[in-house]
Structure formats: C-alpha cells, structure tokens
Design an enzyme around this catalytic site. Structure first.
Site, short mmCIF file in Angstrom:
data_model
loop_
_atom_site.label_atom_id
_atom_site.label_comp_id
_atom_site.label_asym_id
_atom_site.label_seq_id
_atom_site.Cartn_x
_atom_site.Cartn_y
_atom_site.Cartn_z
N TRP A 47 0.85 -1.18 0.00
CA TRP A 47 0.00 0.00 0.00
C TRP A 47 0.90 1.25 0.00
O TRP A 47 1.87 1.29 0.76
CB TRP A 47 -0.84 -0.04 1.28
N HIS A 102 -0.69 -6.09 5.84
CA HIS A 102 -1.58 -6.01 4.67
C HIS A 102 -0.83 -6.15 3.35
O HIS A 102 -1.33 -5.76 2.30
CB HIS A 102 -2.40 -4.72 4.71
N HIS A 145 -3.30 -11.99 2.59
CA HIS A 145 -3.46 -11.78 4.04
C HIS A 145 -4.92 -11.81 4.47
O HIS A 145 -5.83 -11.66 3.65
CB HIS A 145 -2.83 -10.45 4.46
N ASP A 174 -7.69 -9.94 7.08
CA ASP A 174 -7.96 -8.74 7.88
C ASP A 174 -8.61 -9.16 9.20
O ASP A 174 -9.47 -10.05 9.21
CB ASP A 174 -8.98 -7.83 7.19
N HIS A 199 -8.56 -3.80 12.21
CA HIS A 199 -8.02 -3.02 11.09
C HIS A 199 -8.90 -1.78 10.81
O HIS A 199 -8.39 -0.72 10.49
CB HIS A 199 -7.93 -3.91 9.85
N HIS A 215 -15.82 -3.34 3.90
CA HIS A 215 -15.26 -3.95 5.13
C HIS A 215 -16.30 -3.91 6.25
O HIS A 215 -16.52 -4.91 6.95
CB HIS A 215 -14.00 -3.20 5.59
N GLU A 238 -7.52 -11.09 1.46
CA GLU A 238 -7.20 -10.20 0.35
C GLU A 238 -5.86 -10.60 -0.28
O GLU A 238 -5.06 -11.30 0.34
CB GLU A 238 -7.13 -8.75 0.84
N1 LIG Z 1 -7.98 -1.69 3.69
C1 LIG Z 1 -6.80 -2.28 3.13
C2 LIG Z 1 -5.53 -1.69 3.64
C3 LIG Z 1 -5.50 -0.23 3.77
O1 LIG Z 1 -6.48 0.46 3.58
C4 LIG Z 1 -4.21 0.33 4.08
C5 LIG Z 1 -3.13 -0.48 4.35
C6 LIG Z 1 -1.90 0.04 4.67
C7 LIG Z 1 -1.73 1.40 4.72
C8 LIG Z 1 -2.79 2.24 4.46
C9 LIG Z 1 -4.04 1.71 4.15
N2 LIG Z 1 -5.11 2.52 3.89
C10 LIG Z 1 -4.96 3.88 3.81
O2 LIG Z 1 -5.90 4.60 3.50
C11 LIG Z 1 -6.78 -3.72 3.49
O3 LIG Z 1 -7.76 -4.16 4.01
O4 LIG Z 1 -5.79 -4.40 3.33
ZN LIG Z 2 -9.16 -5.26 3.86
ZN LIG Z 3 -6.01 -6.03 4.46
#
Ligand SMILES: N[C@@H](CC(=O)c1ccccc1NC=O)C(=O)O
Ligand SMILES: [Zn+2]
Ligand SMILES: [Zn+2]
Length: 206
Positions: free
Chosen positions: A17, A47, A51, A53, A57, A158, A170
């Site tokens: 990310w 993440h 992976h 969640d 998270h 989510h 994911e």
């Molecule tokens: N929702 C994503 C991850 C995510 O949103 C995220 C992961 C790492 C750093 C920032 C993130 N989101 C920032 O808006 C997930 O579920 O993996």
């Molecule tokens: Zn997620």
């Molecule tokens: Zn995730």
C-alpha cells in the site's frame, strides 16, 4: 502435488500500500557470527501480499487476529471468476448457485501486474454483507489488495461484511485457478495484537 498455491510471494520489492512499510527479510544474526545458525528478521505490513484482515483493522474496538475462529480459514470454498467489472455487488452474484457455500473466493482479474501495486481495482459493494450472510457465507476472498476502492476512507464493504461476521482474505492469486469447488487452507498467524496477518493460502480440488 495436488495443492495449488494461491499466495503471493513475499520478497524485497513486494507491492505494498502506498506509504506503508516495505517488505524486508534480512539475516540479522548470520552463521558466521552466531557460530551455528542463520537467524532471520522480517519487517512488513500485515496487509502486504496474501493476508487476512481482523476487525481491529477498521474498528478500534474490533477483534484482533488471535480472537478470530480458525475454522473459517479451512474447509470447502467455491472459486468464481467475475471478470471485467468495475465493482461486484449482490446483483453480480445472483446468477451463481451459492447453495451450501460458506467460503467464496472471487477472481476479478483486476490486479493486472503482480509486480506493482494497482492504481484501480474491482471493489465490492456493501450490499454484499446482507446478501452473502443470507446465503450462509462466512468468508470472502479476493485477488485485490482491498475489498474497498483504493481511495476509500469509509471502507463500506469492510464494515458491511463485518456487520454480518463475514471474514476477509485479500491479495489472493487466482488467475491460474479454474472456477469450482475446492478445499481451502489459509491460516492466519496467532498474532495477539494484530489487525491482520499474512496467510499461506492453498487449494485442492474438492
Ligand atoms: N484496507 C486495506 C488496507 C488499507 O487500507 C491500508 C493499508 C496500509 C496502509 C494504508 C491503508 N489505507 C490507507 O488509507 C486492506 O484491508 O488491506
Ligand atoms: Zn481489507
Ligand atoms: Zn487487508
């Protein structure tokens, strides 16, 4: 070997990310120093890659990885290919027979280049929470880094799935898997404080 690996490899440069912790493995205590063994050290976001969640998270009072039931991550799963859509909601799944399906893995094909983090992905619409729950589904897996749009701050998918106690995987790799029924094993690590965990996800024909 009858098991099909549906996990993304974890190595330096693994897509993460934007702004998140880069993946790193290093031998922090080499055999030349310890005298007997190489000892490795991992630095990564939970993440990254394939992976699970945990509700923590996206909810401060949500359960952590170790609090989640392990039976959800092992057992019969159906793989569907739902390609070429901007998003997937109840209407997109209504033509599939989901009788007796408790784990559903969706191949969207929308993470085109596995070497780079995508700029747009197929996301899930929040009407899937009630719809999938009605069908008896407890786990949804997807081949994208998130079930919500990459720029989403509210994370409606989510929250909708969480409201119906549907667990989330994911970053699966599903391009090489034919649609059908499989046995899934995708166990998260017993992380006591974590909002997610890498999994080694594998399938074999049911
Ligand atoms: N929702 C994503 C991850 C995510 O949103 C995220 C992961 C790492 C750093 C920032 C993130 N989101 C920032 O808006 C997930 O579920 O993996
Ligand atoms: Zn997620
Ligand atoms: Zn995730």
């Amino acid at each position: 070997m009858s098991w099909i690996d549906i996990s993304r490899p974890l190595a330096s440069g693994a897509p993460t990310w934007p702004g998140d912790t880069p993946f790193q493995y290093e031998v922090s205590w080499p055999k030349s120093d310890s005298g007997s063994v190489n000892v490795g050290k991992l630095t990564m976001s939970v993440h990254t890659g394939t992976h699970a969640d945990a509700p923590f998270h996206f909810a401060d009072d949500g359960r952590k990885m170790i609090d989640l039931p392990i039976d959800v991550y092992i057992g019969k799963a159906k793989v569907l290919h739902v390609l070429g859509k901007e998003s997937i909601g109840a209407a997109d799944l209504s033509n599939f027979d989901l009788t007796d399906v408790t784990r559903l893995l969706l191949c969207t094909g929308s993470w085109k280049d596995p070497q780079t983090f995508p700029t747009s992905i197929c996301y899930l619409r929040p009407d899937l929470g009630p719809f999938l729950s009605q069908q008896g589904i407890r786990l949804i897996g997807i081949d994208t880094p998130s079930i919500d749009p990459l720029d989403s701050k509210e994370l409606p998918a989510h929250h909708s799935l969480h409201a119906f106690d549907i667990h989330i995987l994911e970053g699966l790799l599903l391009d090489h898997v034919r649609p059908g029924d499989y046995e899934l094993v995708a166990l998260p690590l017993p992380l006591v404080e974590a909002d997610g965990s890498p999994v080694r996800a594998v399938l074999r024909s049911w």
